[in-house]
Design a protein around this motif. Structure first.
Motif: not given
Length: 425
Positions: A187, A266, A269, A271, A275, A289, A291
């Protein structure tokens, strides 16, 4: 044959429970059984697994030699007994704790499990660290969350998604863990060094050398770049928000449960900026997403948005008026790329995403141009699924990582938000 533990049926919208992966063992001469207790909801969009813990009871033998849960001679409900391992309020133990094996080694209880957070429902769920192997211990076989406090933290166990990790001892007396180790899920975060080649295999362990701590030392998601486009099943998005369904992912300007589902996924994971949903079919959604220090996710009052566009009110937060107000708010606060949202909203507060000029760009276009990528009409609501898809594909065609919607429009003219590629963290 008798059934020791049974499931609990469910019908919409109640919660049901199932029992699986039985683990029978003896501790200090007394037999016990643990099972994986799955909780699920029947929703309009299908069944959603909301939680998975490990439960247990003591066993006794009746006069006929049949084994039952202590104190009864009937099937024990899956949601009863002691929850020996399950999610905790402090976040140290996640929503998925699927116990696979229990052994008493050198007088100590040891349990293997597959661990994960909200949305991790199978080893194939697209979530970093989903179903990674843990080894936990407890000083007693029963009690609430007796395994929560102690997890092995001095051994680099395989990080892969795995199933059915079990202890076994070879003829020389050496211990191993056998299991099925699957390919790591990508991811956007690099797989840690303790990832192994996918296989049905085993690796040696030395239980006497195990050290335990209160926190799982496994790697956490840390995306190496952004933004990233990820395909996410709706079963996973519904775990983040039960109302998120493919059939109504962007139904009207009033509400959008999937907006919060995407943002929460998001963030889970790595981020931190959330997202947005770009594409979808009946099974999964394509989400972008973010970050980056160049993408903020401020909480703004809806009255502030109304001040920018009088037609943007709490009753139509996904309207074109609110899209314009959010973009205007972001630009006024120093984010030249505008923004999108809301990702979350409650009462008079909405969380939006704002992109600066490094992360995003406001691109002039027309409905004539973007409708060549997917259905999107100047006479309709610009927040439809197909309009977002059209904007996304138009931005991709211009070399961007994706799009974040129509920010403003006037006749056939429109301005759209395009996310830049390779934005530094």
């Amino acid at each position: 044959m008798n059934v020791i533990v049974s499931g609990v049926a469910a019908s919409e919208p109640t919660t049901g429970k199932s029992a699986s992966v039985p683990k029978i063992f003896t501790y200090q001469g007394v037999p016990y059984v643990y099972w994986s207790a799955m909780e699920f909801r029947e929703t309009a969009g299908g069944q959603v697994v909301t939680r998975l813990a490990t439960r247990g009871v003591q066993l006794v033998r009746d006069d006929a030699g049949m084994m039952w849960a202590a104190g009864t001679q009937r099937a024990w409900p899956a949601d009863q007994g002691d929850e020996v391992l399950g999610s905790s309020a402090d976040g140290k133990v996640g929503d998925l704790e699927d116990g696979f094996d229990v052994q008493v080694i050198d007088g100590r209880l040891l349990m293997t499990s597959g661990a994960g957070t909200t949305g991790c429902t199978t080893p194939l769920s697209p979530m970093f660290g989903c179903y990674h192997l843990q080894i936990r211990t407890s000083a007693t076989p029963l009690g609430n969350h007796v395994y929560n406090a102690w997890v092995v933290n001095n051994v680099a166990l395989p990080f892969n998604p795995h199933e059915y990790g079990r202890f076994a001892r070879d003829p020389s007396g050496n211990w191993h863990i056998f299991g099925q180790f699957l390919p790591p899920i990508n991811t956007g975060s690099a797989a840690p060094g303790n990832t192994v080649s996918p296989s049905q295999g085993h690796f040696p362990v030395t239980p006497s050398a195990f050290q335990f701590g209160s926190v799982d030392a496994s790697a956490q998601p840390d995306p190496t770049s952004g933004p990233n486009y990820l395909d996410v099943p709706f079963t996973l998005l519904r775990a983040q928000n039960l109302d998120c369904q493919a059939a109504s992912a962007r139904l009207d300007p009033v509400g959008n449960s999937c907006a919060s589902s995407v943002a929460r996924y998001c963030r889970s994971q790595g981020y931190a900026s959330g997202g947005i949903m770009e594409e979808l079919n009946t099974v999964q959604a394509g989400v972008l997403c973010f970050r980056s220090e160049h993408v903020a996710s401020p909480i703004v009052s809806i009255s502030q948005l109304t001040a920018r566009d009088a037609h943007c009110v709490a009753g139509n937060l996904f309207s074109d008026s609110c899209a314009s107000a959010i973009a205007g708010y972001c630009k006024a606060t120093g984010f030249a790329g505008g923004g999108f949202g809301p990702m979350e909203y409650s009462n008079d507060a909405a969380q939006v995403a704002c992109l600066d000029g490094v992360a995003g760009n406001i691109v002039p276009t027309s409905y004539t141009e973007i409708s060549g990528y997917n259905t999107c009409s100047a006479s309709g609501w610009p927040g439809t699924t197909t309009c977002f898809s059209a904007v996304n594909r138009a931005c991709l065609a211009k070399g961007y990582a994706g799009g974040y919607g129509i920010l403003d429009h006037f006749g056939d003219g429109a301005t759209i938000g395009c996310a830049r590629r390779g934005v530094p963290r």
